[in-house]
Every structure is written in structure tokens, then in C-alpha cells.
Write a protein that holds these residues in place. Structure first.
Motif, mmCIF file in Angstrom:
data_model
loop_
_atom_site.group_PDB
_atom_site.id
_atom_site.type_symbol
_atom_site.label_atom_id
_atom_site.label_comp_id
_atom_site.label_asym_id
_atom_site.label_seq_id
_atom_site.Cartn_x
_atom_site.Cartn_y
_atom_site.Cartn_z
ATOM 1 N N ASP A 12 0.999 -1.136 -0.116
ATOM 2 C CA ASP A 12 0.188 -0.086 -0.057
ATOM 3 C C ASP A 12 1.002 1.008 -0.094
ATOM 4 N N LYS A 13 0.860 1.862 -1.222
ATOM 5 C CA LYS A 13 1.784 3.098 -1.091
ATOM 6 C C LYS A 13 1.480 4.343 -0.270
ATOM 7 N N THR A 14 0.194 4.233 0.010
ATOM 8 C CA THR A 14 -0.283 5.546 1.009
ATOM 9 C C THR A 14 0.278 5.189 2.474
ATOM 10 N N THR A 15 0.163 3.974 2.857
ATOM 11 C CA THR A 15 0.681 3.940 4.493
ATOM 12 C C THR A 15 2.137 3.227 4.117
ATOM 13 N N LYS A 16 2.503 3.036 3.190
ATOM 14 C CA LYS A 16 4.135 2.447 2.907
ATOM 15 C C LYS A 16 4.169 1.080 3.782
ATOM 16 N N GLN A 17 3.435 0.110 3.692
ATOM 17 C CA GLN A 17 3.061 -0.857 4.473
ATOM 18 C C GLN A 17 2.787 -2.262 3.554
ATOM 19 N N TRP A 18 3.191 -3.175 3.730
ATOM 20 C CA TRP A 18 2.803 -4.597 3.218
ATOM 21 C C TRP A 18 1.848 -5.063 3.915
ATOM 22 N N TYR A 19 0.739 -5.755 3.180
ATOM 23 C CA TYR A 19 -0.460 -6.475 3.814
ATOM 24 C C TYR A 19 -0.587 -7.849 3.258
ATOM 25 N N GLU A 20 -0.528 -8.862 4.138
ATOM 26 C CA GLU A 20 -0.806 -10.412 3.732
ATOM 27 C C GLU A 20 -2.036 -10.392 3.241
ATOM 28 N N ILE A 21 -2.486 -11.008 2.270
ATOM 29 C CA ILE A 21 -3.928 -11.404 1.785
ATOM 30 C C ILE A 21 -3.934 -12.823 1.376
ATOM 31 N N PRO A 22 -5.239 -13.447 1.367
ATOM 32 C CA PRO A 22 -5.451 -14.686 0.798
ATOM 33 C C PRO A 22 -4.918 -14.847 -0.745
ATOM 34 N N GLU A 23 -4.300 -16.165 -1.118
ATOM 35 C CA GLU A 23 -3.878 -16.326 -2.139
ATOM 36 C C GLU A 23 -5.068 -16.090 -3.506
ATOM 37 N N ASP A 24 -6.446 -16.329 -3.180
ATOM 38 C CA ASP A 24 -7.353 -16.189 -4.136
ATOM 39 C C ASP A 24 -7.711 -14.601 -4.167
ATOM 40 N N GLN A 25 -7.472 -13.883 -3.335
ATOM 41 C CA GLN A 25 -7.783 -12.522 -3.481
ATOM 42 C C GLN A 25 -6.390 -11.639 -4.152
ATOM 43 N N TYR A 26 -5.445 -12.368 -3.827
ATOM 44 C CA TYR A 26 -3.955 -11.800 -4.521
ATOM 45 C C TYR A 26 -4.197 -12.151 -5.758
ATOM 46 N N ARG A 27 -4.630 -13.212 -6.291
ATOM 47 C CA ARG A 27 -4.784 -13.664 -7.724
ATOM 48 C C ARG A 27 -5.732 -12.678 -8.425
ATOM 49 N N GLU A 28 -6.815 -12.477 -7.871
ATOM 50 C CA GLU A 28 -7.947 -11.536 -8.442
ATOM 51 C C GLU A 28 -7.226 -10.175 -8.570
ATOM 52 N N TYR A 29 -6.789 -9.672 -7.398
ATOM 53 C CA TYR A 29 -6.199 -8.264 -7.633
ATOM 54 C C TYR A 29 -5.098 -8.159 -8.626
ATOM 55 N N ASP A 30 -4.114 -9.196 -8.638
ATOM 56 C CA ASP A 30 -3.096 -9.289 -9.549
ATOM 57 C C ASP A 30 -3.525 -9.347 -11.060
ATOM 58 N N ARG A 31 -4.529 -10.105 -11.280
ATOM 59 C CA ARG A 31 -5.379 -10.245 -12.617
ATOM 60 C C ARG A 31 -5.703 -8.884 -13.064
ATOM 61 N N TRP A 32 -6.460 -8.078 -12.111
ATOM 62 C CA TRP A 32 -6.924 -6.844 -12.520
ATOM 63 C C TRP A 32 -5.886 -5.782 -12.760
ATOM 64 N N ARG A 33 -4.877 -5.678 -11.841
ATOM 65 C CA ARG A 33 -3.991 -4.455 -12.073
ATOM 66 C C ARG A 33 -3.092 -4.818 -13.268
ATOM 67 N N THR A 34 -2.723 -6.155 -13.480
ATOM 68 C CA THR A 34 -1.826 -6.492 -14.682
ATOM 69 C C THR A 34 -2.538 -6.086 -16.092
ATOM 70 N N ALA A 35 -3.942 -6.312 -16.137
ATOM 71 C CA ALA A 35 -4.663 -5.889 -17.317
ATOM 72 C C ALA A 35 -4.502 -4.338 -17.403
ATOM 73 N N LEU A 36 -4.764 -3.881 -16.369
ATOM 74 C CA LEU A 36 -5.046 -2.247 -16.290
ATOM 75 C C LEU A 36 -3.627 -1.789 -16.852
ATOM 76 N N ARG A 37 -2.644 -2.161 -16.126
ATOM 77 C CA ARG A 37 -1.279 -1.760 -16.477
ATOM 78 C C ARG A 37 -0.990 -2.018 -18.067
ATOM 79 N N LYS A 38 -1.032 -3.124 -18.546
ATOM 80 C CA LYS A 38 -0.913 -3.322 -19.718
ATOM 81 C C LYS A 38 -1.989 -2.449 -20.906
#
Length: 117
Positions: A12-38
């Protein structure tokens, strides 16, 4: 040998902290941000290098790696000689011309109705 489970974290860039999340949430989040970035990279609006992908949070407009390609017609021109809108030709007819032509056309239709039985 212990059973090591992989941890999934997002930054999280605003708090400058790392947050642990479940694998399924990470994959969904990563798929979304990767598509947006591309999509943004394809448009030339993102120049985030691979080494900084972990910083991508999908908030492109606030990102320091965002390349703003939009041009406003209200931005002042260099030398303070007006704005781009002052120099962009507008070929659209004036509203007065449109209204007068409509009135003339309405009159022609009225006359046509009078002539037809």
C-alpha cells in the motif's frame, strides 16, 4: 523439512506497508492490475518498469510513473498567448444559422401542406 506455505502480500503506497492477503484475493487483484497496467502501457500512459510492478495499485492518475497524454483546450499556450481553444478551428455552424434554416424549412413545409390537397 517443514511445510512452508507461500505468503501473498500487496504493498500500500499510501501507508507504505505490506499486507498479507489470501491467495485467491491476491490472484484476482493481480489479474486486475496487470490488465489495467498493460492497457495503460499500450496507450503510452504507463511506463512502469518490470522492477516496479509491485508498486502498481491501479491508481494510475496518481502514479509517479503515469505519462499524462491528455491535452486540455484550456491549457495556456507557451508565451501566454491564449489557449489552444482560441486557435482550434470550429467548423460547426453557428446556432443562429441553424435556427434560421430550421425556421425557413418549417415555412417551406407549411407552404407545401397548403399546396397539397
Amino acid at each position: 523439512m517443514g511445510n512452508k506455505s507461500k505468503t501473498y502480500r500487496i504493498y500500500d503506497k499510501t501507508t507504505k506497508q505490506w499486507y498479507e492477503i489470501p491467495e485467491d484475493q491476491y490472484r484476482e487483484y493481480d489479474r486486475w492490475r496487470t490488465a489495467l497496467r498493460k492497457r495503460m502501457q499500450y496507450r503510452g500512459e504507463c511506463f512502469c518498469p518490470r522492477s516496479k510492478w509491485w508498486l502498481c495499485d491501479g491508481n494510475c492518475l496518481d502514479c509517479e510513473l503515469h505519462n499524462n497524454t491528455t491535452v486540455s483546450l484550456d491549457d495556456p499556450l507557451p508565451g501566454c498567448e491564449g489557449t489552444l481553444a482560441d486557435y482550434v478551428p470550429d467548423d460547426a455552424p453557428l446556432i443562429e444559422e441553424v435556427l434560421s434554416e430550421k425556421a425557413e424549412l418549417d415555412q417551406l413545409f407549411e407552404r407545401l401542406q397548403e399546396l397539397m390537397p
